[in-house]
Design a protein around this motif. Structure first.
Motif, PDB file in Angstrom:
ATOM      1  N   ASN A 201       0.802  -1.232   0.000  1.00 55.06           N
ATOM      2  CA  ASN A 201       0.000   0.000   0.000  1.00 55.06           C
ATOM      3  C   ASN A 201       0.833   1.280   0.000  1.00 55.06           C
ATOM      4  OD1 ASN A 201      -2.505  -1.241  -0.177  1.00 55.06           O
ATOM      5  ND2 ASN A 201      -2.689  -1.488   2.040  1.00 55.06           N
ATOM      6  N   PRO A 202       1.861   1.411   0.871  1.00 54.24           N
ATOM      7  CA  PRO A 202       2.661   2.651   0.838  1.00 54.24           C
ATOM      8  C   PRO A 202       3.366   2.875  -0.489  1.00 54.24           C
ATOM      9  CG  PRO A 202       3.025   1.450   2.888  1.00 54.24           C
ATOM     10  CD  PRO A 202       2.266   0.540   1.982  1.00 54.24           C
ATOM     11  N   TYR A 203       3.769   1.798  -1.164  1.00 53.04           N
ATOM     12  CA  TYR A 203       4.448   1.948  -2.446  1.00 53.04           C
ATOM     13  C   TYR A 203       3.494   2.458  -3.524  1.00 53.04           C
ATOM     14  CZ  TYR A 203       8.592  -0.332  -0.577  1.00 53.04           C
ATOM     15  OH  TYR A 203       9.713  -0.628   0.171  1.00 53.04           O
ATOM     16  N   LEU A 204       2.243   1.992  -3.490  1.00 53.04           N
ATOM     17  CA  LEU A 204       1.265   2.477  -4.469  1.00 53.04           C
ATOM     18  C   LEU A 204       0.954   3.955  -4.242  1.00 53.04           C
ATOM     19  CD1 LEU A 204      -1.206  -0.552  -4.541  1.00 53.04           C
ATOM     20  CD2 LEU A 204       0.742  -0.080  -6.051  1.00 53.04           C
ATOM     21  N   ILE A 205       0.891   4.366  -2.974  1.00 50.77           N
ATOM     22  CA  ILE A 205       0.613   5.775  -2.667  1.00 50.77           C
ATOM     23  C   ILE A 205       1.774   6.668  -3.097  1.00 50.77           C
ATOM     24  CG2 ILE A 205       0.242   7.408  -0.773  1.00 50.77           C
ATOM     25  CD1 ILE A 205      -1.288   5.126   0.667  1.00 50.77           C
ATOM     26  N   ILE A 206       3.006   6.244  -2.801  1.00 48.39           N
ATOM     27  CA  ILE A 206       4.155   7.069  -3.187  1.00 48.39           C
ATOM     28  C   ILE A 206       4.259   7.154  -4.714  1.00 48.39           C
ATOM     29  CG2 ILE A 206       5.916   5.241  -3.196  1.00 48.39           C
ATOM     30  CD1 ILE A 206       6.352   8.898  -2.049  1.00 48.39           C
ATOM     31  N   GLY A 207       3.803   6.109  -5.420  1.00 50.87           N
ATOM     32  CA  GLY A 207       3.779   6.169  -6.877  1.00 50.87           C
ATOM     33  C   GLY A 207       2.905   7.313  -7.380  1.00 50.87           C
ATOM     34  N   LEU A 208       1.762   7.520  -6.737  1.00 50.05           N
ATOM     35  CA  LEU A 208       0.863   8.618  -7.103  1.00 50.05           C
ATOM     36  C   LEU A 208       1.498   9.973  -6.786  1.00 50.05           C
ATOM     37  CD1 LEU A 208      -2.537   7.142  -5.862  1.00 50.05           C
ATOM     38  CD2 LEU A 208      -1.756   7.348  -8.232  1.00 50.05           C
ATOM     39  N   VAL A 209       2.177  10.045  -5.652  1.00 46.04           N
ATOM     40  CA  VAL A 209       2.863  11.296  -5.269  1.00 46.04           C
ATOM     41  C   VAL A 209       3.939  11.648  -6.301  1.00 46.04           C
ATOM     42  CG1 VAL A 209       4.355  12.389  -3.549  1.00 46.04           C
ATOM     43  CG2 VAL A 209       2.382  11.025  -2.811  1.00 46.04           C
ATOM     44  N   ILE A 210       4.703  10.628  -6.709  1.00 44.43           N
ATOM     45  CA  ILE A 210       5.776  10.850  -7.684  1.00 44.43           C
ATOM     46  C   ILE A 210       5.215  11.360  -9.008  1.00 44.43           C
ATOM     47  CG2 ILE A 210       7.597   9.721  -9.030  1.00 44.43           C
ATOM     48  CD1 ILE A 210       8.233  10.115  -6.078  1.00 44.43           C
ATOM     49  N   LEU A 211       4.101  10.804  -9.446  1.00 43.68           N
ATOM     50  CA  LEU A 211       3.472  11.278 -10.687  1.00 43.68           C
ATOM     51  C   LEU A 211       3.092  12.751 -10.591  1.00 43.68           C
ATOM     52  CD1 LEU A 211       1.118   8.484 -12.069  1.00 43.68           C
ATOM     53  CD2 LEU A 211       3.283   9.305 -13.005  1.00 43.68           C
ATOM     54  N   THR A 212       2.596  13.166  -9.427  1.00 43.67           N
ATOM     55  CA  THR A 212       2.237  14.571  -9.216  1.00 43.67           C
ATOM     56  C   THR A 212       3.458  15.473  -9.356  1.00 43.67           C
ATOM     57  OG1 THR A 212       0.447  13.923  -7.706  1.00 43.67           O
ATOM     58  CG2 THR A 212       1.188  16.213  -7.613  1.00 43.67           C
ATOM     59  N   ILE A 213       4.571  15.084  -8.693  1.00 50.90           N
ATOM     60  CA  ILE A 213       5.809  15.866  -8.780  1.00 50.90           C
ATOM     61  C   ILE A 213       6.317  15.892 -10.225  1.00 50.90           C
ATOM     62  CG2 ILE A 213       8.200  16.040  -7.987  1.00 50.90           C
ATOM     63  CD1 ILE A 213       6.171  16.661  -5.842  1.00 50.90           C
ATOM     64  N   PHE A 214       6.168  14.771 -10.929  1.00 57.00           N
ATOM     65  CA  PHE A 214       6.581  14.688 -12.337  1.00 57.00           C
ATOM     66  C   PHE A 214       5.926  15.795 -13.153  1.00 57.00           C
ATOM     67  CE2 PHE A 214       5.752  13.362 -16.672  1.00 57.00           C
ATOM     68  CZ  PHE A 214       6.954  12.816 -17.094  1.00 57.00           C
ATOM     69  N   PHE A 215       4.608  15.959 -13.012  1.00 59.03           N
ATOM     70  CA  PHE A 215       3.890  16.939 -13.825  1.00 59.03           C
ATOM     71  C   PHE A 215       4.189  18.374 -13.381  1.00 59.03           C
ATOM     72  CE2 PHE A 215       1.228  13.183 -14.814  1.00 59.03           C
ATOM     73  CZ  PHE A 215       1.334  13.254 -16.194  1.00 59.03           C
ATOM     74  N   VAL A 216       4.437  18.574 -12.083  1.00 62.30           N
ATOM     75  CA  VAL A 216       4.822  19.914 -11.616  1.00 62.30           C
ATOM     76  C   VAL A 216       6.124  20.351 -12.271  1.00 62.30           C
ATOM     77  CG1 VAL A 216       5.590  21.267  -9.621  1.00 62.30           C
ATOM     78  CG2 VAL A 216       3.597  19.766  -9.410  1.00 62.30           C
ATOM     79  N   ILE A 217       7.135  19.459 -12.268  1.00 59.82           N
ATOM     80  CA  ILE A 217       8.433  19.793 -12.863  1.00 59.82           C
ATOM     81  C   ILE A 217       8.323  19.896 -14.388  1.00 59.82           C
ATOM     82  CG2 ILE A 217      10.796  18.943 -13.236  1.00 59.82           C
ATOM     83  CD1 ILE A 217      10.756  17.853 -10.410  1.00 59.82           C
ATOM     84  N   LEU A 218       7.499  19.028 -14.996  1.00 60.18           N
ATOM     85  CA  LEU A 218       7.330  19.042 -16.446  1.00 60.18           C
ATOM     86  C   LEU A 218       6.843  20.399 -16.938  1.00 60.18           C
ATOM     87  CD1 LEU A 218       7.235  17.521 -19.190  1.00 60.18           C
ATOM     88  CD2 LEU A 218       4.877  16.855 -18.600  1.00 60.18           C
ATOM     89  N   PHE A 219       5.901  20.997 -16.206  1.00 60.01           N
ATOM     90  CA  PHE A 219       5.288  22.249 -16.665  1.00 60.01           C
ATOM     91  C   PHE A 219       5.907  23.482 -16.015  1.00 60.01           C
ATOM     92  CE2 PHE A 219       1.842  19.099 -17.393  1.00 60.01           C
ATOM     93  CZ  PHE A 219       1.784  19.220 -18.776  1.00 60.01           C
ATOM     94  N   THR A 220       7.040  23.318 -15.334  1.00 54.00           N
ATOM     95  CA  THR A 220       7.758  24.453 -14.751  1.00 54.00           C
ATOM     96  C   THR A 220       8.971  24.776 -15.606  1.00 54.00           C
ATOM     97  OG1 THR A 220       7.083  23.847 -12.493  1.00 54.00           O
ATOM     98  CG2 THR A 220       8.982  25.321 -12.719  1.00 54.00           C
ATOM     99  N   LYS A 221       9.132  26.039 -15.956  1.00 53.11           N
ATOM    100  CA  LYS A 221      10.291  26.452 -16.746  1.00 53.11           C
ATOM    101  C   LYS A 221      11.521  26.468 -15.845  1.00 53.11           C
ATOM    102  CE  LYS A 221      12.011  30.021 -19.843  1.00 53.11           C
ATOM    103  NZ  LYS A 221      11.761  31.341 -20.476  1.00 53.11           N
ATOM    104  N   MET A 222      12.539  25.709 -16.242  1.00 57.11           N
ATOM    105  CA  MET A 222      13.764  25.621 -15.465  1.00 57.11           C
ATOM    106  C   MET A 222      14.949  25.952 -16.365  1.00 57.11           C
ATOM    107  SD  MET A 222      12.832  22.167 -13.327  1.00 57.11           S
ATOM    108  CE  MET A 222      14.227  22.277 -12.209  1.00 57.11           C
ATOM    109  N   PRO A 223      15.843  26.831 -15.919  1.00 55.33           N
ATOM    110  CA  PRO A 223      16.981  27.205 -16.771  1.00 55.33           C
ATOM    111  C   PRO A 223      17.894  26.040 -17.065  1.00 55.33           C
ATOM    112  CG  PRO A 223      17.110  28.244 -14.594  1.00 55.33           C
ATOM    113  CD  PRO A 223      15.848  27.478 -14.636  1.00 55.33           C
ATOM    114  N   LYS A 224      18.507  26.076 -18.234  1.00 54.91           N
ATOM    115  CA  LYS A 224      19.458  25.040 -18.610  1.00 54.91           C
ATOM    116  C   LYS A 224      20.852  25.515 -18.245  1.00 54.91           C
ATOM    117  CE  LYS A 224      16.567  23.345 -22.345  1.00 54.91           C
ATOM    118  NZ  LYS A 224      16.312  23.331 -23.779  1.00 54.91           N
ATOM    119  N   ASN A 225      21.664  24.563 -17.817  1.00 53.84           N
ATOM    120  CA  ASN A 225      23.001  24.927 -17.362  1.00 53.84           C
ATOM    121  C   ASN A 225      24.054  24.822 -18.452  1.00 53.84           C
ATOM    122  OD1 ASN A 225      21.425  23.837 -14.904  1.00 53.84           O
ATOM    123  ND2 ASN A 225      23.031  25.126 -14.070  1.00 53.84           N
ATOM    124  N   SER A 226      23.732  24.147 -19.509  1.00 55.62           N
ATOM    125  CA  SER A 226      24.696  24.027 -20.609  1.00 55.62           C
ATOM    126  C   SER A 226      23.950  23.660 -21.877  1.00 55.62           C
ATOM    127  CB  SER A 226      25.749  22.948 -20.302  1.00 55.62           C
ATOM    128  OG  SER A 226      25.144  21.689 -20.153  1.00 55.62           O
TER     129      SER A 226
END
Length: 442
Positions: A203-228
């Protein structure tokens, strides 16, 4: 002066890295959660599937084997694309591995869980290979080690949550039947209890999987500068030869192997160590296991507090010197773990965590110093060194399965392996200090 100080932390060439720093630092907590919900699972799987400690330690082989397998592919990927792309791929694999726990539970076998752990940590390998050098690049090289230590300070917060979840939502909810009682179950009784325990475990692994997906989409749609800029021409072997000629990097990879091994051994086998001592004092096995995990949580709180304190102290001390002092202290406490056969040995094992707090990011920062863009491949070598967490714990488990070694409990004797690791770390700290003095007067 104030503006200069601000720019030296999270600004470089006029570009602010505050938002990327916050988002990437959250990933440090996410892989801390994965690491420390997993350590107690060695004991849990051993009970659920009626296996030896050595077989249970295959969890760590699969877990840290994923780090090893994907480190250089991750480096090549981020070299060709970007740090952000590496982070996103890492989060995707992390979530996929977590969701694989459900079909593994439906199959009711041990090895599908190992596959799920392996895929999950392939994601963690991408995350760490991308995130650590990304944090290092978010400012000047002079403050890189301090900046990485600050980001790494949030890693044990995720670890604490992982330990808490393991203790309260897995260990405490498993069937209370002890190891001896499980060994005497009929086949049908064993299957029924195993089915229940695996349902609790996933059960905890399935829940953390959902949390990770949420963070994935937050970072995907956030503009982040490139370093090189993207580098489509990858000179793999010449780069490796170049960085491994540098003693501080070559020795850093070797030392990181032993550090990660020491960390995982101390945090995994505190359960076996504490259970033996607490049962010796009259506690039931299931209660002794849960109480041992409480000691593990105390160790992690100490680790977390020490990380912040040592990060501050690092402003005034040479990194190699502080690393050497902490390694010597860790070795002394580990000697107490071996020699003391009562609750004081457990206290010493908890105290070791305070000494380990600064080691990973400090070794990492020292090893990557001066590598420039080669840090992408250099980071991969240091992530591959996490293989120490795959190789050394099974060796310790095989010692524990001996029951007695030279007349002392095998759990005590097994901690000779972490002791050796701290000796290696102390030598690296000393050699780093000598190199710093040589540069100062050279």
């Amino acid at each position: 002066m104030e503006q200069k100080k601000k720019e030296s932390i999270l600004m470089k060439d006029g570009v602010s890295y505050l938002v990327p720093f916050i988002l990437i630092t959250s990933c440090f907590a996410l892989w801390g959660f994965a690491n420390d919900i997993t350590n107690p699972m060695v004991k849990a799987f051993s009970k659920i599937f009626r296996m030896s400690s050595t077989d249970g330690a295959l969890v760590q082989v699969a877990f840290y084997g994923g780090y090893f397998a994907m480190a250089f592919p991750a480096a090549i990927f981020i070299r060709r694309f970007s740090y952000k792309a590496g982070v996103l791929l890492g989060l995707g694999l992390y979530a996929f591995g977590a969701f694989l726990f459900y079909p593994a539970k439906m199959m009711g076998e041990y090895y599908p869980f190992l596959l799920a752990y392996f895929i999950l940590t392939c994601g963690l390998s991408f995350l760490e290979t991308s995130s650590n050098p990304y944090i290092l690049s978010m400012g000047t090289e002079e403050t890189a080690t301090r900046r990485l230590n600050l980001a790494q300070s949030f890693n044990p917060m995720g670890s604490l949550l992982g330990m808490y979840v393991a203790m309260n939502f897995i260990q405490a909810k498993l069937n209370p039947l002890d190891t001896t009682g499980r060994a005497n179950l009929s086949a049908s009784e064993f299957e029924a209890i195993k089915e229940y325990d695996l349902s609790v475990l996933i059960n905890p692994y399935l829940i953390i999987g959902l949390v990770i997906l949420t963070i994935f989409f937050v970072i995907l749609f956030t503009k982040m500068p490139k370093n090189s800029e993207k580098d489509n021409k990858i000179n793999f072997m010449p780069t490796l030869r170049r960085i491994f000629r540098m003693p501080h990097y070559r020795e850093g990879v070797f030392t990181q192997f032993f550090y990660v091994g020491a960390q995982i051994m101390c945090w995994t086998f505190i359960i076996q160590y504490g259970t033996r001592i607490l049962m010796q004092e009259g506690m039931a096995e299931i209660d002794a296991e849960v109480t041992s995990q409480k000691f593990n949580i105390i160790a992690m709180v100490l680790f977390c507090c020490s990380r912040f304190i040592c990060t501050f102290i690092l402003r005034f001390f040479n990194a190699g010197q502080l690393l050497m002092i902490l390694a010597i202290a860790g070795g002394c406490f580990t000697a107490g773990v071996i020699a003391l056969h009562n609750i004081w040995g457990l206290y010493c094992l908890v105290a070791v965590s305070a000494c380990m707090s600064l080691m990973f990011p400090t070794i990492y920062g020292i090893a990557l110093r001066g590598l420039g863009d080669d840090a992408k491949f250099g980071a991969a070598g240091l992530i591959m060194a996490i293989l120490g967490g795959s190789v050394l714990p099974p060796l310790q488990a095989s010692i524990i399965d001996m029951h007695t070694v030279f007349g002392m409990p095998s759990t005590n004797a097994s901690f000779i392996l972490p002791f050796i690791c701290f000796v290696v770390i102390a030598i690296y700290g000393y050699r780093t200090k000598l190199r710093s003095i040589g540069k100062l007067f050279g």
